[in-house]
Structures are given as C-alpha cells and as structure tokens.
Design an enzyme around this catalytic site. Structure first.
Site, mmCIF file in Angstrom:
data_model
loop_
_atom_site.group_PDB
_atom_site.id
_atom_site.type_symbol
_atom_site.label_atom_id
_atom_site.label_comp_id
_atom_site.label_asym_id
_atom_site.label_seq_id
_atom_site.Cartn_x
_atom_site.Cartn_y
_atom_site.Cartn_z
ATOM 1 N N ASN A 9 29.545 33.236 -2.126
ATOM 2 C CA ASN A 9 28.242 33.423 -2.989
ATOM 3 C C ASN A 9 27.671 34.555 -2.333
ATOM 4 O OD1 ASN A 9 25.539 33.511 -4.018
ATOM 5 N ND2 ASN A 9 25.007 31.467 -3.140
ATOM 6 N N TRP A 10 27.671 35.693 -2.776
ATOM 7 C CA TRP A 10 27.322 37.013 -2.216
ATOM 8 C C TRP A 10 25.649 37.101 -2.296
ATOM 9 C CZ3 TRP A 10 31.258 41.268 -3.761
ATOM 10 C CH2 TRP A 10 32.413 40.961 -2.899
ATOM 11 N N LYS A 11 25.153 36.283 -2.908
ATOM 12 C CA LYS A 11 23.514 36.568 -3.189
ATOM 13 C C LYS A 11 22.878 38.064 -3.557
ATOM 14 C CE LYS A 11 23.267 32.506 -0.170
ATOM 15 N NZ LYS A 11 22.382 31.673 0.836
ATOM 16 N N HIS A 95 21.192 26.561 -7.510
ATOM 17 C CA HIS A 95 21.449 26.725 -5.894
ATOM 18 C C HIS A 95 20.006 26.728 -5.680
ATOM 19 C CE1 HIS A 95 21.539 29.106 -2.594
ATOM 20 N NE2 HIS A 95 22.871 29.043 -2.412
ATOM 21 N N GLU A 97 18.192 28.325 -3.735
ATOM 22 C CA GLU A 97 17.115 29.445 -3.769
ATOM 23 C C GLU A 97 16.621 29.660 -5.009
ATOM 24 O OE1 GLU A 97 19.987 32.111 -2.157
ATOM 25 O OE2 GLU A 97 19.931 31.097 -0.244
ATOM 26 N N GLU A 164 24.637 21.242 -1.010
ATOM 27 C CA GLU A 164 24.335 22.240 -0.110
ATOM 28 C C GLU A 164 22.805 21.420 0.533
ATOM 29 O OE1 GLU A 164 25.922 26.315 -0.719
ATOM 30 O OE2 GLU A 164 24.224 26.249 -1.918
ATOM 31 N N GLY A 170 22.051 29.217 5.387
ATOM 32 C CA GLY A 170 21.467 30.598 6.195
ATOM 33 C C GLY A 170 20.859 30.399 7.419
ATOM 34 N N SER A 209 25.961 27.276 6.158
ATOM 35 C CA SER A 209 26.518 27.620 7.216
ATOM 36 C C SER A 209 27.983 27.398 7.599
ATOM 37 C CB SER A 209 25.399 27.263 8.466
ATOM 38 O OG SER A 209 24.219 27.926 8.159
ATOM 39 N N GLY A 230 28.024 31.569 1.920
ATOM 40 C CA GLY A 230 27.046 32.562 1.828
ATOM 41 C C GLY A 230 27.493 33.732 3.127
ATOM 42 N N GLY A 231 26.793 33.608 3.989
ATOM 43 C CA GLY A 231 26.718 34.693 5.106
ATOM 44 C C GLY A 231 28.405 35.103 5.471
HETATM 45 P P1 PGA Z 1 25.298 30.212 4.011
HETATM 46 O O1 PGA Z 1 24.568 30.015 2.199
HETATM 47 O O2 PGA Z 1 26.536 30.037 3.956
HETATM 48 O O3 PGA Z 1 24.866 31.581 4.253
HETATM 49 O O4 PGA Z 1 24.555 29.151 4.662
HETATM 50 C C1 PGA Z 1 25.545 29.105 1.742
HETATM 51 C C2 PGA Z 1 24.749 29.049 0.139
HETATM 52 O O5 PGA Z 1 23.812 29.465 0.010
HETATM 53 O O6 PGA Z 1 25.652 29.030 -0.833
#
Ligand code: PGA
Length: 252
Positions: A9-11, A95, A97, A164, A170, A209, A230-231
C-alpha cells in the site's frame, strides 16, 4: 490451504516514473513468487505506468480506494469501471486512514466492496482498533462491529480482510504474533458466522509496521495469510525480501 497474499500500500507516495523504476528493480528480484499473490496499490496516477511495467508478470494491481457510484457528479472520485480499465484486480477499502481522515463509514465500505465485487475486483476490507480501544479492552467488539457492518451484502468468495491495528500503522510498533493471531482467529470465527464454511478460504492479512525482520514470525501464525504493507513496501529491496519471506513461510 489458503494462498498467501502480500500487498503493498503505497498511500500518497511515488510518481508514475518512480513506480515504473520500482517495478523494473522488483521483478528480477522476485523470481520465487509463484507460491503467493503479490499485489501493489499505487496512487491512481501511477496505475497506468505501473501496470505497463508489470505487464506479463504475476504481480497484480490494486486500487487504494474507489467510489461506489458508477459515474456522475462526484468531483475528485474514481469509479470501479475506471479501475477495471487499468487492470486492477484488487481494491483496498476502509483503510484506517480513510476512516479516520475522510470519515469513511462501515456502510460506505460495504457499498464500495459490493461495487468492486460486481465488477470482478476483489475487495481488501480493512478493519482494526485504535490504541484507546485496545486499552479499553474493546478490540474484539470494535473489530466485530466493523466486520458485521462493512460486509453487509458483500460475498465471501474472493474476499480479503486486512486486520490492521491503528496503533501499529506507520508507528514501528508491530503487534506481537500472539496478539495478531488472537485477533485473526476472532476475525475468522466472525467470518464463519457470516459466511459459513467459506470463511476457511477467506484470506486475512495482517498490517501495521510489517518489515523484513518481523514478517516471518507473523506469517507463521495459523490465521495470518499474508500482509498489507505500507512503509516497507516503498523500497523494492525490502518489498522483495518480504516476498521471499512470505514464500518461504508457505513452504514451511
Ligand atoms: P505500515 O502501513 O506498514 O507503514 O505500518 C500499513 C498500512 O497502512 O496498510
């Protein structure tokens, strides 16, 4: 047996050019990816270039969001048919966010998931509790309600769930394998109530994470069928490492 699914997930990161460069580095590095599904969700603006760069490979495209309406006066939104045009096979919905920043409700998540399924795109429905909810011992009730309400009218077939915990996204603060497994087992039980036997075939990803140094332990849990990352998905090296860790976990 459930086929693992690793999704990036590159956001709101990476231009179309950067996405292409990522694919060109990633593909030669993931020769052993045949035992799992590898998916990348770039920003909408990189879907075209990334799709071309991945062309012919087994890596599939996902959207990070979608509008449930087919067309019309929805400034700034993207429809399911637009995603289909770019070859999206998956769509992330709900998600945390989107829920926290844009006020997305369980009802909207369900509508989006249904719209995706109607077009043959597999929804990845995200659920997870905040730190306050975990500290208040509300994790299972919160996640249970999110599942019940976000899956109204959504078919179990080809469904993917991402658990999640919001406090792990993050933050570098990953859930322990035990904590993650406990919630995943609860999610599967709830899916059993909603879908019966089909629940055994629904893949449940862990997200929050996930990194090359903690992924193997998480993937070893019986109800964890992959990860939403994500990261650590933003660098092709660490994402390629995650691909081989998940592939090895399958073979173990
Ligand atoms: P993260 O993000 O791996 O940076 O914690 C995961 C996500 O939001 O899907």
């Amino acid at each position: 047996m459930r086929r693992p699914i690793l999704a990036a997930n590159w956001k709101m990161n990476k231009s179309a050019g950067e996405a292409q460069a990522f694919a060109e580095k990633l593909l030669p590095a993931i020769a052993d990816a045949s035992s799992l599904d590898v998916v990348i969700a770039p920003p909408f603006t990189a879907l075209d270039r990334l799709g071309r760069a991945l062309g012919g490979s087994a890596v599939e495209l996902a959207a990070q969001n979608v509008n449930a309406e087919p067309a019309g006066a929805h400034t700034g939104e993207i429809s399911v048919s637009m995603l289909l045009e770019f070859g999206c096979r998956y769509g992330i919905v709900g998600h945390s966010e989107r829920r926290a920043i844009y006020g997305e409700t369980n009802g909207q998540v369900a509508a989006k998931a249904k719209a995706l399924q109607a077009a043959g795109i597999r929804p990845i429905v995200c659920v997870g509790e905040t730190l306050e909810e975990r500290d208040g011992a509300e994790t299972l009730s919160v996640v249970g309600r999110q599942l019940d309400e976000s899956l109204v009218g959504v078919a179990g077939k080809e469904l993917v769930i991402a658990y999640e915990p919001v406090w792990a996204i993050g933050t570098g603060r990953v859930a322990t394998p035990d904590i993650a497994q406990q919630v995943h087992a609860f999610v599967r039980e709830r899916l059993g109530t909603l879908y019966g036997e089909v629940a055994d075939s629904i893949r449940i990803q862990y997200g929050g994470s996930v990194k090359p140094d903690n992924a193997a332990e998480l993937m070893a849990q019986s109800d964890i069928d992959g990860a939403l990352v994500g990261g650590a998905s933003l660098e092709s090296d660490s994402f390629a490492q995650l691909v081989s860790i998940v592939a090895r976990a399958v073979q173990a």
